[in-house]
Design a protein around this motif. Structure first.
Motif, PDB file in Angstrom:
ATOM      1  N   THR A  94       1.265  -1.210   0.012  1.00 29.83           N
ATOM      2  CA  THR A  94      -0.378   0.175  -0.146  1.00 29.83           C
ATOM      3  C   THR A  94       0.781   1.006   0.310  1.00 29.83           C
ATOM      4  OG1 THR A  94      -2.135  -1.129   0.996  1.00 29.83           O
ATOM      5  CG2 THR A  94      -1.657   0.945   1.222  1.00 29.83           C
ATOM      6  N   TYR A  98       1.889   3.531  -3.096  1.00 31.07           N
ATOM      7  CA  TYR A  98       1.079   5.698  -3.165  1.00 31.07           C
ATOM      8  C   TYR A  98       2.803   6.727  -3.297  1.00 31.07           C
ATOM      9  CZ  TYR A  98      -0.951   9.692  -1.158  1.00 31.07           C
ATOM     10  OH  TYR A  98      -1.536  10.480  -0.792  1.00 31.07           O
ATOM     11  N   ALA A 140      -3.240   3.090  -6.970  1.00 29.71           N
ATOM     12  CA  ALA A 140      -3.594   3.530  -5.054  1.00 29.71           C
ATOM     13  C   ALA A 140      -3.632   3.952  -4.661  1.00 29.71           C
ATOM     14  CB  ALA A 140      -1.709   4.599  -5.751  1.00 29.71           C
ATOM     15  N   VAL A 141      -4.611   5.255  -5.214  1.00 32.51           N
ATOM     16  CA  VAL A 141      -5.726   6.373  -4.231  1.00 32.51           C
ATOM     17  C   VAL A 141      -6.232   4.874  -3.574  1.00 32.51           C
ATOM     18  CG1 VAL A 141      -6.898   7.866  -4.338  1.00 32.51           C
ATOM     19  CG2 VAL A 141      -5.356   7.905  -4.857  1.00 32.51           C
ATOM     20  N   CYS A 144      -5.035   2.455  -1.513  1.00 32.47           N
ATOM     21  CA  CYS A 144      -4.524   2.799  -0.409  1.00 32.47           C
ATOM     22  C   CYS A 144      -5.735   3.571   0.714  1.00 32.47           C
ATOM     23  CB  CYS A 144      -3.826   4.464  -0.082  1.00 32.47           C
ATOM     24  SG  CYS A 144      -2.860   5.313   1.126  1.00 32.47           S
ATOM     25  N   GLN A 172      -2.836  12.980  -4.016  1.00 30.34           N
ATOM     26  CA  GLN A 172      -2.158  12.191  -5.169  1.00 30.34           C
ATOM     27  C   GLN A 172      -3.376  13.049  -6.058  1.00 30.34           C
ATOM     28  OE1 GLN A 172      -0.428  10.079  -6.299  1.00 30.34           O
ATOM     29  NE2 GLN A 172       0.127   8.623  -4.356  1.00 30.34           N
TER      30      GLN A 172
END
Length: 400
Positions: A94, A98, A140-141, A144, A172
């Protein structure tokens, strides 16, 4: 008599054992099927849309088709491979994921950054194909925030928790805007963040009030801008003005929008026929990218447009089904984030083509030309299939 009753009871127990059930793994072949249908349809429309321009520019009418077909086949295999992995492995990745997203977007500002069509949003590392690092930020968002929501548990309903989640997603989105000048991706990241917080939060009313206020402020802002900034040199302001009055910019920034609308209008109910578009012969610039939906409408008419919407609707339905039946909250949120992302891209792209919103440069998933887009979309599909594979249903086991 007693033996007869005993035999009857034994028979009932035997019949009930016929309905004895076991837990069975599940694989969403329906999702795989609709993905392949969308990709195949996209390849057909890509060839029809790009063959003339490809012949003129590269002396090969299948130039775009061959590149997209090759990467699409590879991405399908990749997605199936990803689906075989345990999606819980993402938990350990995670924070690295990110951080990597921000670092990769930062590389756009270095010598590795590559400019195309007046925008510097790609990076080129050695002989590897160029790609948009902002696409990594979307995944990634999703990963995460899904992980953070699970970790927060019941405290997710507090204002502090919501602010932390909004900050993580907002960072982000801000990086995508500042480092890659990609406002459309930044907006999508913000919307994914808001959507995941909305799904995780037990209350709906605050979000509805916030949405209404944002919509009201946006309308007021557009009305003010349209009257005071006609001479602005900002290309984003010009996009808003073109959206409001495309005919006033027919020979400049509004040319693509008007030609796309002409293509849609000339298609009628069943279109001119596959391959018979007139607007694709240079009238709609880069028709194989953001504006491919206009050529679909011209060649296949309203019927073709509805077919595309039905396919996307079924794709979203399968994602919704997986999210509802996921074995844990992390998997459910992961697929929910993917659902929000794809829904947003479809809505934004079609809205731009119909001139319902300013041009954002968002591609139509699985159909528009672009290797980066299809690759990261298929990574998301692989993750969704991985979550679906962990769904367990009760199935009957018949015993003779």
């Amino acid at each position: 008599m007693e033996q007869s009753k005993a035999g009857t009871k034994a028979g009932r127990r035997s019949r009930s054992s016929v309905r004895r059930k076991k837990r069975a793994d599940y694989y969403d072949y329906s999702l795989v099927a609709v993905i392949i249908l969308l990709i195949c349809f996209g390849l057909i429309m890509l060839y029809s849309t790009s063959s003339y321009i490809a012949q003129m520019n590269y002396n090969d009418d299948m130039f775009y088709f061959k590149k997209q077909a090759l990467i699409s086949v590879g991405c399908i295999v990749m997605a199936i491979g990803i689906s075989m992995l345990d999606y819980h492995l993402l938990i350990k990745l995670t924070m690295p994921l990110y951080g990597a997203a921000i670092v990769l977007m930062g590389l756009v500002k270095t010598s590795l950054g590559h400019e195309s069509h007046g925008a510097k949003r790609w990076i080129q590392i050695g002989s590897l194909p160029q790609f948009q690092p902002a696409e990594v930020a979307k995944i990634a968002v999703i990963v995460c925030l899904s992980y953070m929501i699970v970790q927060m548990g019941k405290t997710v309903k507090t204002l502090k928790a919501c602010m932390v989640l909004a900050g993580l997603g907002g960072l982000q989105g801000l990086a995508a805007y500042v480092l890659t000048s990609n406002l459309s991706t930044a907006i999508i990241i913000f919307c994914i963040t808001a959507g995941l917080i909305f799904v995780a939060h037990p209350k709906t009313r605050p979000f509805m009030i916030g949405l209404a206020l944002i919509a009201a402020l946006a309308v007021i802002g557009v009305m003010i801008l349209s009257k005071t900034l006609e001479t602005s040199s900002s290309f984003r302001i010009r996009r808003i003005l073109v959206w409001l009055h495309p005919e006033d910019y027919a020979s400049g920034d509004g040319y693509q929008t008007l030609q796309a609308l002409y293509a849609i209008g000339s298609g009628g109910i069943f279109g001119r026929g596959l391959g018979n578009s007139i607007q694709k012969l240079g009238s709609v610039p880069e028709a194989q990218n953001d504006m491919i939906f206009s050529i679909i409408c011209e060649e296949l008419g309203l019927f073709g447009a509805l077919l595309v919407l039905v396919l996307f609707g079924y794709l979203l339905y399968r994602l919704f089904f997986i999210a509802q039946n996921a074995p844990d909250l992390f998997g459910s949120l992961l697929v929910t984030g993917i659902f929000i992302h794809i829904a947003l891209q479809v809505i934004f792209n079609i809205a731009v083509v119909l001139n319902l919103m300013p041009n954002t440069g968002v591609t139509l998933p699985f159909i528009s030309y672009g290797g980066t887009s299809i690759m990261f979309l298929m990574i998301e599909m692989g993750l969704a299939l991985g979550v679906a594979r962990k769904i367990r249903f009760l199935e009957p086991e018949f015993i003779m």
